[in-house]
Every structure is written in structure tokens, then in C-alpha cells.
Enzyme design. Sequence first.
Site, PDB file in Angstrom:
ATOM      1  N   THR A   1       0.815  -1.220   0.000  1.00 44.31           N
ATOM      2  CA  THR A   1       0.000   0.000   0.000  1.00 44.31           C
ATOM      3  C   THR A   1       0.846   1.267   0.000  1.00 44.31           C
ATOM      4  OG1 THR A   1      -1.693  -1.149   1.258  1.00 44.31           O
ATOM      5  CG2 THR A   1      -1.772   1.237   1.330  1.00 44.31           C
TER       6      THR A   1
ATOM      7  N   ASP B   1       1.527  -6.545  -4.581  1.00 47.49           N
ATOM      8  CA  ASP B   1       0.722  -6.544  -3.365  1.00 47.49           C
ATOM      9  C   ASP B   1       1.252  -7.750  -2.591  1.00 47.49           C
ATOM     10  OD1 ASP B   1      -2.557  -5.812  -2.525  1.00 47.49           O
ATOM     11  OD2 ASP B   1      -1.480  -7.458  -1.574  1.00 47.49           O
ATOM     12  N   SER B   2       1.504  -7.605  -1.313  1.00 46.03           N
ATOM     13  CA  SER B   2       2.185  -8.690  -0.600  1.00 46.03           C
ATOM     14  C   SER B   2       1.334  -9.947  -0.464  1.00 46.03           C
ATOM     15  CB  SER B   2       2.671  -8.211   0.767  1.00 46.03           C
ATOM     16  OG  SER B   2       1.625  -8.190   1.701  1.00 46.03           O
ATOM     17  N   SER B   3       0.074  -9.871  -0.845  1.00 51.13           N
ATOM     18  CA  SER B   3      -0.744 -11.090  -0.868  1.00 51.13           C
ATOM     19  C   SER B   3      -0.265 -12.019  -1.982  1.00 51.13           C
ATOM     20  CB  SER B   3      -2.213 -10.749  -1.094  1.00 51.13           C
ATOM     21  OG  SER B   3      -2.585  -9.751  -0.187  1.00 51.13           O
TER      22      SER B   3
ATOM     23  N   ASP C   1       0.187  -7.111   4.653  1.00 53.45           N
ATOM     24  CA  ASP C   1      -0.575  -8.377   4.758  1.00 53.45           C
ATOM     25  C   ASP C   1       0.311  -9.586   5.075  1.00 53.45           C
ATOM     26  OD1 ASP C   1      -2.907  -7.043   4.343  1.00 53.45           O
ATOM     27  OD2 ASP C   1      -3.133  -7.612   2.239  1.00 53.45           O
TER      28      ASP C   1
ATOM     29  N   THR D   1       2.797 -10.467  14.437  1.00 52.21           N
ATOM     30  CA  THR D   1       1.602 -10.937  13.729  1.00 52.21           C
ATOM     31  C   THR D   1       0.819  -9.703  13.325  1.00 52.21           C
ATOM     32  OG1 THR D   1       1.473 -12.795  15.243  1.00 52.21           O
ATOM     33  CG2 THR D   1      -0.506 -12.323  14.019  1.00 52.21           C
TER      34      THR D   1
ATOM     35  N   THR E   1       0.032 -22.609  19.355  1.00 49.70           N
ATOM     36  CA  THR E   1      -1.281 -22.277  19.901  1.00 49.70           C
ATOM     37  C   THR E   1      -2.057 -21.326  18.971  1.00 49.70           C
ATOM     38  OG1 THR E   1      -2.489 -21.244  21.720  1.00 49.70           O
ATOM     39  CG2 THR E   1      -0.245 -20.452  21.362  1.00 49.70           C
ATOM     40  N   GLN E   2      -3.367 -21.496  18.967  1.00 48.40           N
ATOM     41  CA  GLN E   2      -4.227 -20.571  18.213  1.00 48.40           C
ATOM     42  C   GLN E   2      -4.333 -19.224  18.916  1.00 48.40           C
ATOM     43  OE1 GLN E   2      -8.115 -22.283  17.641  1.00 48.40           O
ATOM     44  NE2 GLN E   2      -7.303 -24.100  16.635  1.00 48.40           N
ATOM     45  N   CYS E   3      -3.980 -19.192  20.201  1.00 48.51           N
ATOM     46  CA  CYS E   3      -4.067 -17.930  20.949  1.00 48.51           C
ATOM     47  C   CYS E   3      -3.023 -16.965  20.402  1.00 48.51           C
ATOM     48  CB  CYS E   3      -3.775 -18.155  22.430  1.00 48.51           C
ATOM     49  SG  CYS E   3      -4.933 -19.262  23.206  1.00 48.51           S
TER      50      CYS E   3
HETATM   51  N1  ASP Z   1      -2.635  -5.547   0.456  1.00 52.60           N
HETATM   52  C1  ASP Z   1      -1.538  -4.729   0.869  1.00 52.60           C
HETATM   53  C2  ASP Z   1      -0.287  -5.552   0.847  1.00 52.60           C
HETATM   54  O1  ASP Z   1      -0.064  -6.320   1.739  1.00 52.60           O
HETATM   55  C3  ASP Z   1      -1.784  -4.158   2.223  1.00 52.60           C
HETATM   56  C4  ASP Z   1      -0.649  -3.296   2.750  1.00 52.60           C
HETATM   57  O2  ASP Z   1       0.280  -2.946   2.061  1.00 52.60           O
HETATM   58  O3  ASP Z   1      -0.697  -2.912   3.896  1.00 52.60           O
HETATM   59  O4  ASP Z   1       0.491  -5.459  -0.074  1.00 52.60           O
END
Ligand code: ASP
Length: 343
Positions: free
Chosen positions: A16, A60-62, A93, A168, A279-281
Site C-alpha cells: 500500500t 501486493d504482498s498477498s 498483509d 503478527t 497455539t491458536q491464541c
Molecule cells: N494488500 C496490501 C499488501 O499487503 C496491504 C498493505 O500494504 O498494507 O500489499
Amino acid sequence: MTKNIPNILLIYTGGTIGMIKDPETGALRAFDFDNLLIRIPELKLLDCNIETISFEEPIDSSNMEPKYWVDIAEVIEKQYDTFDGFVILHGSDTMSYTSSVLSFMLEHLAKPVIFTGSQLPIGDLRTDAKENLITSIQIAALQYYNKPVIKEVCLYFEYKLYRANRTTKINAEHFEAFASLNYPDLAESGVHLKVNNDHLFKPNPRKSLIVHKALDANVAIVKLFPGISETLLQTIFSTPNLKGVVLETYGAGNCTTKDWFVTLLKETINKGVHIVNVTQCSGGSVIMGQYETSEKLKRIGVISGKDITTEAAISKLMYLLAQNIAPNLFKIIYETSLRGEMA
Ligand code: ASP
């Protein structure tokens, strides 16, 4: 470049921070890195030399993948002697995954590698990008008697510096998007930049950087939920070439004591698949054997992830699986803190 002020390399991968709105769809997409620098003239005022390098096609890091992790590691390897510190601009992300895995790939790192990004694009009036970027550069440039103060992979976001492999992403819209629930902040930026020296990673000064580029992505993350079926788990565990699983259990590492579950895990481990209990916590630690519901896991050879995050757990698995470790040593090595990622 000059040697009397720190030389910092800014590596832009996308996210972003450097995005603009597509005029047709209104969706945010990555744009040319040069524009980023034009938008932050303040960078010229910092007391360091800044050079920049960008992914040919910022992402985009996704869309992050292990091949990009190798690209980042290679840039650092190539420029390690030339620069005093590295700042990596990355989407938030998957920032905790990338920064965690880089902490394992860069063994004996003795310079700062600071990941940052932002929730709003740099061009937005209310952007959080400027503070994140400027302070990250200042942190990367921090020196004490000509030696870097920070000697590890960190993540800086919204006034806080964290050990990267302890973080996280906890919020999709707050500026305070990250947390490190099991390890203290390494620094806080207020009127003064307060560094928490006692908690910084201290690498062995006699060792030189080793960059590990092999990663094994034949891994899975499985999150337990009440009612999870045997068929579902059987299908996952019989994935061809599966070598490791991060199992997200309840509380302090607990799970169902049903026979089919324990038998399936045991068979999977006997096939040579490493299973790590996390752990999920969001905070706290796995303590196998504390309850009857985790005692069996301990007995069949499940690895304790202790207080590791899921992001660091999967990164460590990919890293160690590619290291050709003898099967009988894998559990011992995994349960050892390698880069300060677990207690
Ligand atoms: N979707 C964006 C990414 O991870 C969100 C961000 O940059 O904060 O690339």
C-alpha cells in the site's frame, strides 16, 4: 557514497505504501517506486545516504512467494558490505511471514534489516507511511561507536520496533496493525527514540553472514476447530510430498484426545512428516503435557512450537526442511531458538 554517515539501502517490494487508485476500478495497485521518493522530500533531510532499489514489478504482498524471499535475501547478500543498514518496504498483509523467513535465511546477520509499510498510501493526506518510513530509516542508521545498534531483522510500524519473527498482523484497518505478544518491543518512537537494549539480538561477532536460499514449501498450516473431521485431516496429511505441518491447537497446545486423531498424527509422523504444535491464541505458549489433551502429542513425537507465532513457525519449517537435517535431530533443532523466535 560517503563513509562518515551511514549508508542505507531502501528496497521496495510493493504494498500500500507505494500504491495509487486505479482510475477505472478504484482498486489500489502498486506504482513506480520513483514516485515514492518524489512524494517524501523529507528523506533528503535525514543524516544518512539513501540509495534505492525496487522489485521490477512491485507486488501486493498477498502475492508474496518464496522466490521473492530469495530475491530480497540476494539483494542484501550482494550489498551487505556496501551498506550499513537495510529498510524493506513491503505490504503489511504478509510482512510478518516475509520478515520471519528472512530472519532465518540471514544467519549471523550483524546489521539492521527493517521491514515497514503502511495502512494508507504515501500520497494520502492522512498517511501513516511517512512516519513509518522515516523512523525505519533512522533506526537502520542508528550507530554506536560506528557499529549498528540493531543487528537483526525487525518490523517497524506505528511508533514501535519489533523483532520481526515475533510479530503478527492483528488489525486490517488500525494504524497499529502489528503486535508482538510474546516478546517486548525493541524500541519505541516518541519525542525520543527509546531502544530497549536488553532485548536486542546479539549475534556472534566472530561469525560472518551466511545467506540460506533453499526453502522447502511442502508444508501446511492446519487450524483445529471443534468438529474437524477425520476425512479432512486424512486428506491434508496424505498430500503428496508433504514434509511438515504447523498444527494450530487450542490454548496451551491442547487438542481432542479422540483415538482416530492421535492415531492419524502418529501415522503421519511415522511417515516422516514433522508436526509442530503452536497455539491458536495470539499470546502465550504451548506446554505439552500440562493437560491430558496434549500429553499424547508429546508421547508420539509432536514438536513443541512453544511461544512461536504461526508465521515464524511455518517459516522455520520451510527453512529447516531445506537444511537436510537428520530426522532424529530435527525436533531438537526446531525446539531450539535460532534467531530469538521462541523462548
Ligand atoms: N494488500 C496490501 C499488501 O499487503 C496491504 C498493505 O500494504 O498494507 O500489499
